[in-house]
Motif scaffolding. Structure first.
Motif, short mmCIF file in Angstrom:
data_model
loop_
_atom_site.label_atom_id
_atom_site.label_comp_id
_atom_site.label_asym_id
_atom_site.label_seq_id
_atom_site.Cartn_x
_atom_site.Cartn_y
_atom_site.Cartn_z
N THR A 161 -1.67 0.54 -7.43
CA THR A 161 -2.03 0.65 -6.01
C THR A 161 -0.83 1.12 -5.20
O THR A 161 0.26 0.55 -5.30
CB THR A 161 -2.52 -0.70 -5.48
OG1 THR A 161 -3.66 -1.12 -6.23
CG2 THR A 161 -2.88 -0.62 -4.01
N THR B 45 0.81 -1.22 0.00
CA THR B 45 0.00 0.00 0.00
C THR B 45 0.84 1.27 0.00
O THR B 45 0.29 2.38 0.04
CB THR B 45 -0.94 0.03 1.22
OG1 THR B 45 -0.15 -0.06 2.41
CG2 THR B 45 -1.92 -1.12 1.17
N THR C 264 -4.15 5.68 -5.07
CA THR C 264 -4.38 4.70 -6.13
C THR C 264 -4.46 5.50 -7.42
O THR C 264 -5.14 6.53 -7.47
CB THR C 264 -5.68 3.91 -5.89
OG1 THR C 264 -5.52 3.07 -4.74
CG2 THR C 264 -6.02 3.04 -7.10
N THR D 126 -5.51 -3.79 -7.72
CA THR D 126 -6.82 -3.15 -7.90
C THR D 126 -7.18 -3.24 -9.38
O THR D 126 -6.34 -2.99 -10.24
CB THR D 126 -6.76 -1.67 -7.46
OG1 THR D 126 -6.26 -1.60 -6.12
CG2 THR D 126 -8.14 -1.03 -7.51
#
Length: 420
Positions: free
Chosen positions: A391, A184, A376, A253
């Motif tokens: 992402t 992340t 994102t 994603t």
């Protein structure tokens, strides 16, 4: 009596004049001293969870006004919003909704870090001393363990939930710098030391307060602790592995079955709704950036996208920033985004898209399978088709990983622009 009567008003006038002059002089000195921070390096320490988390400040002047720089490794973050607040100074922390509030007395400073965008009071005490340019130890013990290289890392919270990461470190005798990459985003610029065989790394970027410690388990593995802010705590273990890697950021994603485009309409900072289908974006390659002003990784990505947009706009390239803010009120959210826009010289639209929450962001963009990270980055071609979704963000603190992203991003945009 006549003599006293004639001179009493004069004496009273002179007395009041002297008293007023003293008051004005006192006020003037207070105003001047309160915002005066002596030039040079200051070693600051935040105290939380029973830990001391050090960072460095550099005090200087810019156009006759006091400024500070937050220093983490190679990073220098300009802090130029410094003002008097009672008998203290308030130091605005860049784009973040937070301040350092401190009383300065000569070469000493004492106060607290205050965040304004949290549901309950958030304050961490800190002190700072001028003339100290070390981070953890002035004279650390000679390093007896080599932490340099790439590490396969596992973080574990107090419930046992784990997160995979990759640690990358550079060591020069006692000096240690580096970061951790996760799926992340990265932990940005970390700086610290190796004293004997003990690792200590810290960072304060205006929002995140980080402390990492570790000791060797054996020649090729370590174990440690990670303290974050007021309550964040995790343990971590790591094993040397030059091939350590994470799931590719372009695969995490994606669009749900049946979708090939993105549709949204959110208000810009003036309250006017903006959509990807507006004429401004027709036949353009568009990056849709999910961001928040509270997000340092978003700041890193924006510092790349803003000048890139300016340089490539005439080629048919655009960016739309979707801001997911901690305040649910439009006016407050728009004000935070406006500050970010002005400070980072953003020339593209920023929209108020919703609250700072992964689930809320996914609901605002129902074509996505989920939103697991800010930022994102969604790349849309000239025909309005989504071509890539990235992402998280590996910023400049990750070194080669950041350079790899820059190369890939440029190649992708060039290819899509050439499609005509």
């Amino acid at each position: 009596m006549k003599f006293l009567y004639n001179n009493t008003p004069i004496r009273l006038f002179l007395f009041l004049g002297v008293a007023l002059a003293q008051v004005l002089t006192s006020c003037s000195s207070s105003t001047s001293d309160a915002t005066t921070i002596a030039a040079g390096t200051w070693r600051a320490v935040l105290v939380t969870q029973g830990q001391q988390i050090p960072f460095l400040l550099e005090a200087s002047e810019m156009e006759g006004k006091p400024v500070l720089y937050l220093i983490n490794g190679e990073e220098r973050i300009l802090l130029d919003d410094i003002a008097q607040q009672g008998d203290s100074i308030r130091i605005g922390l860049h784009i973040f909704d937070a301040d350092l509030i401190a009383k300065v007395e000569g070469d000493k400073m004492a106060g607290r870090l205050v965040k304004h965008d949290t549901p309950s009071y958030y304050g961490i005490p800190f002190t700072a001393s001028r003339g100290q340019n070390y981070r953890f130890s002035e004279n650390p013990a000679p390093a007896t363990y080599n932490y340099a290289g790439k590490w396969e890392v596992t973080f574990a919270d107090t419930t046992g939930k784990t997160t995979n990461a990759v640690g990358v470190f550079e060591q020069d005798q006692n000096s240690l710098t580096g970061t951790f990459l996760t799926e992340t985003g990265d932990y940005r610029y970390l700086a610290g030391e190796v004293a004997g065989d003990k690792l200590a790394l810290s960072a304060f970027d205006g929002n995140h307060v980080y402390l990492f410690t570790a000791v060797p388990a054996d020649a090729n593995s370590v174990k440690g602790e990670f303290f974050s802010g007021i309550t964040g705590y995790r343990t971590w273990t790591a094993t040397r592995n030059e091939n350590a890697a994470l799931t590719h950021a372009d695969s995490l994603t994606f669009l749900k079955p049946g979708y090939d485009q993105l549709a949204f309409s959110f208000p810009n900072l003036e309250g006017k709704n903006v959509s990807l289908s507006d004429p401004k974006y027709k036949n353009k390659v568009v990056v849709v950036q999910l961001l928040g002003t509270w997000c340092p990784n978003c700041m890193d990505e924006t510092q790349y996208l803003a000048p890139f947009h300016k340089e490539n706009q005439k080629r048919g390239f655009e960016v739309i920033g979707l801001g997911f803010e901690r305040s649910p009120e439009f006016e407050k959210a728009a004000a935070r985004l406006l500050k970010m826009k002005e400070r980072l010289n953003i020339g593209y639209e920023l929209l108020v898209a919703g609250p700072a929450d992964n689930k809320a962001a996914a609901e605002a963009l129902p074509a996505l399978n989920h939103v697991m990270s800010f930022p994102t980055t969604i790349i849309v071609d000239r025909k309005g088709k989504v071509r890539k979704i990235h992402t998280g963000f590996s910023g400049p603190g990750t070194g080669a990983y950041y350079e790899e992203w820059v190369t890939d991003f440029n190649n992708t945009i060039d290819k899509l622009l050439a499609e005509g």
